[in-house]
Design an enzyme around this catalytic site. Structure first.
Site, short mmCIF file in Angstrom:
data_model
loop_
_atom_site.label_atom_id
_atom_site.label_comp_id
_atom_site.label_asym_id
_atom_site.label_seq_id
_atom_site.Cartn_x
_atom_site.Cartn_y
_atom_site.Cartn_z
N ASP A 85 -5.79 -52.12 16.86
CA ASP A 85 -6.26 -51.46 18.08
C ASP A 85 -5.11 -51.37 19.07
OD1 ASP A 85 -8.79 -51.47 17.07
OD2 ASP A 85 -9.48 -53.19 18.22
N LYS A 88 -8.02 -47.25 20.44
CA LYS A 88 -8.68 -46.32 21.36
C LYS A 88 -8.99 -47.05 22.65
CE LYS A 88 -12.70 -46.79 18.34
NZ LYS A 88 -12.71 -48.18 18.38
N MET A 124 -15.85 -54.25 29.32
CA MET A 124 -15.79 -52.79 29.50
C MET A 124 -16.55 -52.33 30.74
SD MET A 124 -16.33 -51.72 25.50
CE MET A 124 -17.54 -52.99 25.16
N1 SAH Z 1 -13.40 -57.91 20.82
C1 SAH Z 1 -12.86 -58.04 22.18
C2 SAH Z 1 -13.56 -57.14 23.16
C3 SAH Z 1 -13.35 -55.67 22.89
S1 SAH Z 1 -14.08 -54.65 24.10
C4 SAH Z 1 -12.96 -59.52 22.60
O1 SAH Z 1 -13.57 -60.31 21.91
O2 SAH Z 1 -12.37 -59.87 23.63
C5 SAH Z 1 -12.73 -54.39 25.20
C6 SAH Z 1 -12.99 -55.12 26.50
O3 SAH Z 1 -12.66 -56.50 26.36
C7 SAH Z 1 -12.15 -54.65 27.68
O4 SAH Z 1 -12.72 -53.51 28.28
C8 SAH Z 1 -12.25 -55.86 28.59
O5 SAH Z 1 -13.49 -55.90 29.24
C9 SAH Z 1 -12.22 -57.00 27.59
N2 SAH Z 1 -10.87 -57.57 27.41
C10 SAH Z 1 -10.17 -57.63 26.27
N3 SAH Z 1 -9.01 -58.28 26.46
C11 SAH Z 1 -8.98 -58.65 27.75
C12 SAH Z 1 -8.05 -59.35 28.56
N4 SAH Z 1 -6.89 -59.82 28.07
N5 SAH Z 1 -8.36 -59.55 29.87
C13 SAH Z 1 -9.50 -59.09 30.39
N6 SAH Z 1 -10.42 -58.42 29.67
C14 SAH Z 1 -10.16 -58.20 28.37
#
Ligand code: SAH
Length: 260
Positions: free
Chosen positions: A34, A56, A170
């Site tokens: 990703d 994406k 998100m």
């Molecule tokens: N599978 C991922 C989430 C994917 S959805 C997980 O477990 O973290 C993508 C969302 O994850 C982003 O829009 C944000 O809300 C969050 N996110 C992912 N990495 C982040 C980070 N380093 N800091 C803050 N939010 C994060």
């Protein structure tokens, strides 16, 4: 036998990767990743590995989910050692079910390797326990983004009544609507709320506020990285929150609520 690994890349800091994820990456023939995955994590893959960015970000689709599934199946059938690298944990808002379904449908064996999800990375960065005896007895992971865009149809009243800690993934774009729905559902406008951008990375920024004031402060922040929103009484422990709460007058809150 062909085997695909759905691997969690964690929140960004390469040191938060599991040993298993690092081992699989080093051995990978193909890595489908990703765009949110940190380049330093992708760099762990050996020099012979083929890197495919299927990333994406909201509004900028590099490959559709169907294309990613097709690619996964093709690469696995090609006999390559396939690692599907996903931000955070693959099983948390990672569309892992579609990919597992596609692999199952083609009789391709797979294994999921968990990663540190954004919520726990944020909690660590903020020195905040997401659960607290007698204060926050449950933890809820929500999406702030509906399948058709806009705000999802959560049961805002039940979530508010639960009294648990709410973690919104998100939710950067829909935050004003989210905040308005929670307040309408009975959440006190001064409920602690924190937004954190780029949790686990040196570029991390956070905004501590209340549910009523966070949307305005976030808009002023102009975040460019992924943001996570945390809401709940458990956050009241954060020292920033205490300061924010005492700064905000009741009158100010009323104004902000009506804007939201
Ligand atoms: N599978 C991922 C989430 C994917 S959805 C997980 O477990 O973290 C993508 C969302 O994850 C982003 O829009 C944000 O809300 C969050 N996110 C992912 N990495 C982040 C980070 N380093 N800091 C803050 N939010 C994060």
């Amino acid at each position: 036998m062909t085997h695909v690994f759905l691997v969690g890349a964690g929140p960004g800091d390469p040191e938060l990767l599991t040993l298993k994820a690092a081992r699989l990456l080093r051995a990978a023939g193909v890595v489908l990743h990703d765009s949110l995955v940190d380049p330093r994590v992708i760099a762990i893959a050996g020099p012979a590995a083929r890197l495919i960015d299927v990333g994406k970000r909201c509004g900028r689709h590099a490959a559709s989910q169907a294309q990613i599934c097709r690619l996964l199946v093709e690469e696995a059938r090609g006999g390559h050692n396939v690692v599907r690298l996903k931000g955070g944990d693959p099983m948390v808002f990672g569309r892992a079910s579609e990919e597992m379904d596609a692999l199952r449908a083609h009789g391709i064996a797979f294994e999921v390797v968990p990663g540190i999800t954004a919520a726990t990375a944020a909690a660590a960065a903020l020195n905040l326990s997401l659960t607290q005896r007698g204060v926050a007895r449950s933890l809820h992971f929500l999406t702030g983004h509906g399948a058709q865009g806009g705000l999802p149809a959560h049961d805002f009243v039940s979530l508010t009544k639960s009294g648990g800690t709410l973690v919104v993934y998100m939710g950067g774009e829909t935050l004003p609507g989210l905040a308005a729905h929670f307040i309408e559902a009975g959440m006190p406008p001064d409920m602690p709320a924190i937004l954190i951008e780029n949790a686990s990375l040196p570029s991390r920024r956070s905004v501590a506020a209340t549910i009523a004031t966070l949307p305005r402060l976030h808009a002023a922040q102009a975040a460019s990285g992924p943001v996570l929103i945390l809401i709940g009484e458990a956050l009241g422990d954060a020292s920033e929150i205490a300061a924010v709460r005492s700064r905000i007058t009741h009158e100010e809150e009323q104004n902000i609520v009506s804007v939201a």
